[in-house]
Design a protein around this motif. Structure first.
Motif, short mmCIF file in Angstrom:
data_model
loop_
_atom_site.label_atom_id
_atom_site.label_comp_id
_atom_site.label_asym_id
_atom_site.label_seq_id
_atom_site.Cartn_x
_atom_site.Cartn_y
_atom_site.Cartn_z
N GLU A 39 -6.91 -25.05 16.97
CA GLU A 39 -5.51 -24.67 17.06
C GLU A 39 -5.33 -23.97 18.41
O GLU A 39 -5.98 -22.95 18.67
CB GLU A 39 -5.23 -23.70 15.92
N CYS A 40 -4.50 -24.50 19.28
CA CYS A 40 -4.32 -23.95 20.62
C CYS A 40 -2.84 -23.71 20.90
O CYS A 40 -2.03 -24.63 20.80
CB CYS A 40 -4.86 -24.91 21.67
N PHE A 66 -8.47 -35.74 21.32
CA PHE A 66 -7.04 -35.82 20.99
C PHE A 66 -6.41 -34.44 21.17
O PHE A 66 -6.97 -33.45 20.73
CB PHE A 66 -6.83 -36.28 19.55
N LEU A 67 -5.26 -34.42 21.79
CA LEU A 67 -4.48 -33.20 21.90
C LEU A 67 -3.08 -33.54 21.44
O LEU A 67 -2.38 -34.34 22.07
CB LEU A 67 -4.47 -32.69 23.35
N VAL A 68 -2.66 -32.96 20.32
CA VAL A 68 -1.39 -33.29 19.70
C VAL A 68 -0.49 -32.06 19.70
O VAL A 68 -0.88 -30.99 19.21
CB VAL A 68 -1.61 -33.77 18.24
N ARG A 69 0.70 -32.22 20.26
CA ARG A 69 1.69 -31.15 20.22
C ARG A 69 2.34 -31.15 18.85
O ARG A 69 2.79 -32.18 18.36
CB ARG A 69 2.74 -31.38 21.29
N LEU A 70 2.42 -29.98 18.22
CA LEU A 70 3.04 -29.87 16.91
C LEU A 70 4.49 -29.40 17.05
O LEU A 70 4.80 -28.57 17.91
CB LEU A 70 2.26 -28.89 16.03
N ASP A 71 5.33 -29.91 16.22
CA ASP A 71 6.75 -29.56 16.23
C ASP A 71 6.92 -28.14 15.69
O ASP A 71 6.52 -27.86 14.55
CB ASP A 71 7.52 -30.56 15.36
N PRO A 72 7.48 -27.25 16.48
CA PRO A 72 7.62 -25.86 16.02
C PRO A 72 8.58 -25.71 14.85
O PRO A 72 8.59 -24.67 14.19
CB PRO A 72 8.15 -25.13 17.26
#
Length: 94
Positions: A39-40, A66-72
């Motif tokens: 978690e970054c 894999f680097l996935v942006r999470l929806d806030p």
């Protein structure tokens, strides 16, 4: 104020040496982890730096990252039941 965005980073590294190096890189950016998923909370500059550093460690023909942006706006869902620790409130080391 610099905006940080939550990302999930995950890897699958086949070589033990590269695995250790990848772990070292990700520990520098992560706030939490579970095995090979991290978690970054990253700024845009940190995201670019992380990708550059990990690219220098991995063999792109054998390893995966894999680097996935999470929806806030997403809801947090937790699974499982919390269990109180059974350890005593103190320890004797002697």
């Amino acid at each position: 104020m610099t905006k940080r965005i939550l990302h999930l980073a995950a890897y699958d590294v086949s070589d033990p040496g590269r695995l250790r190096e990848a772990l070292k890189v990700l520990k520098g950016y992560a706030s939490g982890r579970q095995k090979s998923v991290f978690e970054c909370f990253l700024t845009q500059a940190e995201r670019r730096r992380l990708l550059a550093e990990i690219r220098g460690v991995l063999d792109l023909r054998e390893d995966r990252f894999f680097l996935v942006r999470l929806d806030p706006r997403g809801k947090i869902l937790t699974l499982g039941v919390a269990v109180k620790p059974t350890d005593p409130p103190w320890f004797y080391v002697g």
